[in-house]
Design a protein around this motif. Structure first.
Motif, PDB file in Angstrom:
ATOM      1  N   HIS A  57       4.843 -26.323  19.609  1.00 19.75           N
ATOM      2  CA  HIS A  57       6.181 -26.257  20.214  1.00 19.75           C
ATOM      3  C   HIS A  57       6.200 -26.971  21.569  1.00 19.75           C
ATOM      4  O   HIS A  57       7.015 -27.868  21.811  1.00 19.75           O
ATOM      5  N   VAL A  60       5.226 -30.915  21.367  1.00 22.46           N
ATOM      6  CA  VAL A  60       6.295 -31.867  20.987  1.00 22.46           C
ATOM      7  C   VAL A  60       7.296 -32.022  22.133  1.00 22.46           C
ATOM      8  O   VAL A  60       7.797 -33.116  22.397  1.00 22.46           O
ATOM      9  N   LYS A  61       7.534 -30.917  22.838  1.00 15.31           N
ATOM     10  CA  LYS A  61       8.437 -30.986  23.994  1.00 15.31           C
ATOM     11  C   LYS A  61       7.918 -32.026  24.996  1.00 15.31           C
ATOM     12  O   LYS A  61       8.667 -32.793  25.572  1.00 15.31           O
ATOM     13  N   VAL A 114      11.869 -37.772  19.434  1.00 11.99           N
ATOM     14  CA  VAL A 114      12.755 -36.602  19.536  1.00 11.99           C
ATOM     15  C   VAL A 114      14.124 -37.091  20.003  1.00 11.99           C
ATOM     16  O   VAL A 114      14.255 -37.757  21.033  1.00 11.99           O
ATOM     17  N   SER A 116      16.969 -34.872  19.926  1.00 14.29           N
ATOM     18  CA  SER A 116      17.572 -33.742  20.619  1.00 14.29           C
ATOM     19  C   SER A 116      16.846 -32.481  20.149  1.00 14.29           C
ATOM     20  O   SER A 116      16.095 -32.523  19.169  1.00 14.29           O
ATOM     21  N   SER A 117      17.086 -31.387  20.839  1.00 18.09           N
ATOM     22  CA  SER A 117      16.480 -30.126  20.401  1.00 18.09           C
ATOM     23  C   SER A 117      17.453 -28.995  20.670  1.00 18.09           C
ATOM     24  O   SER A 117      18.332 -29.108  21.531  1.00 18.09           O
ATOM     25  N   THR A 124      12.549 -23.521  17.879  1.00 17.29           N
ATOM     26  CA  THR A 124      13.352 -24.651  18.377  1.00 17.29           C
ATOM     27  C   THR A 124      13.505 -25.655  17.248  1.00 17.29           C
ATOM     28  O   THR A 124      12.517 -25.972  16.558  1.00 17.29           O
ATOM     29  N   TYR A 126      13.783 -29.267  16.372  1.00 21.27           N
ATOM     30  CA  TYR A 126      13.554 -30.594  16.944  1.00 21.27           C
ATOM     31  C   TYR A 126      14.141 -31.625  15.991  1.00 21.27           C
ATOM     32  O   TYR A 126      13.649 -31.784  14.862  1.00 21.27           O
ATOM     33  N   GLY A 128      14.617 -35.379  14.972  1.00 22.49           N
ATOM     34  CA  GLY A 128      13.858 -36.612  15.185  1.00 22.49           C
ATOM     35  C   GLY A 128      14.642 -37.802  14.699  1.00 22.49           C
ATOM     36  O   GLY A 128      15.189 -37.786  13.595  1.00 22.49           O
TER      37      GLY A 128
END
Ligand code: FAD
Ligand code: NAD
Length: 155
Positions: A57, A60-61, A114, A116-117, A124, A126, A128
């Motif tokens: 999590h 990737v953020k 990414v 948006s999330s 969350t 994600y 892509g």
């Protein structure tokens, strides 16, 4: 409603199995995920849902990119490995494409930035934006997940 009822019901929805991968501090990192969906053609978007307790999590953020590797029937062991269900560590050979580690024998590799999330409860989403796709020319059956068990087509 208890968690077990929810999971049992969600398990009635048969899915494929993916490993979400990304490059983190120069190394490959992967996580098994079946919460994956195609979202939009224009632009080309997919989504994965990643739990807040998963290391992936925050990774990737930070990295802002990921690849979705759609597993083939004979890749159940990789699914277990990247779900943290194997006792022993394994060396996994990755191919590297445009800074993405990908699983070379997967049915398809979908490379994304990414877009948006969205925080949804304890996960969350994600989204892509797809930058590249690689697919095997030879036919292959997918690994399936149904009622908490791995399956294959026709089984
Ligand atoms: P970690 O515990 O950090 O890593 C997971 C495992 O992958 C570890 O054993 C690690 O050694 C191994 N690993 C990672 N990178 C490498 C590498 N480069 N080489 C070798 N081994 C490596 N969770 C969700 O949030 N969303 C989902 O959609 C989802 N779907 C799932 C579907 C299935 C069928 C299963 C079985 C599990 C699913 N999970 C999902 C749960 C999730 O896969 C696990 O909770 C996972 O362990 C959490 O990942 P982590 O980032 O904390 O992984
Ligand atoms: P299971 O019986 O727990 O899962 C059946 C279905 O329930 C899954 O396909 C998924 O749709 C849903 N689900 C399970 N855990 C969830 C969670 N924490 N958040 C949202 N949806 C969830 O299958 P299993 O074989 O016992 O799974 C092994 C492990 O992998 C468990 O720890 C499970 O929580 C985890 N898992 C997580 C997700 C997810 O986060 N989306 C999906 C599948 C499995």
């Amino acid at each position: 409603m208890d968690d077990r009822t929810f999971r049992r019901a969600m398990g009635k929805f048969a899915t494929g199995v993916t490993v979400v991968t990304t490059e983190y501090q120069g190394e490959a990192k992967g996580m098994t995920a079946n919460a994956f969906m195609s979202v939009s053609l224009e632009p080309k978007l997919v989504v994965v849902s990643i739990g807040h307790k998963a290391r992936m999590h925050d990774i990737v953020k930070q990295t802002g990119k990921f690849a979705v590797n759609i597993l083939r029937r004979d890749q159940e062991e990789l699914s277990r490995l990247f779900a943290g269900q194997l006792k022993e560590e394994r060396h996994v050979p990755f191919d590297w494409v445009n800074g993405h580690p990908i699983l070379p024998e997967a049915l398809a590799n979908i490379l994304c930035n990414v877009h948006s999330s969205y925080v949804a409860g304890d996960h969350t989403l994600y989204f892509g934006e797809v930058t590249d796709i690689f697919m095997k020319e030879e036919p292959g059956d997918p690994l399936l997940f149904f009622e908490g068990q791995y399956r294959s087509i026709g089984q």
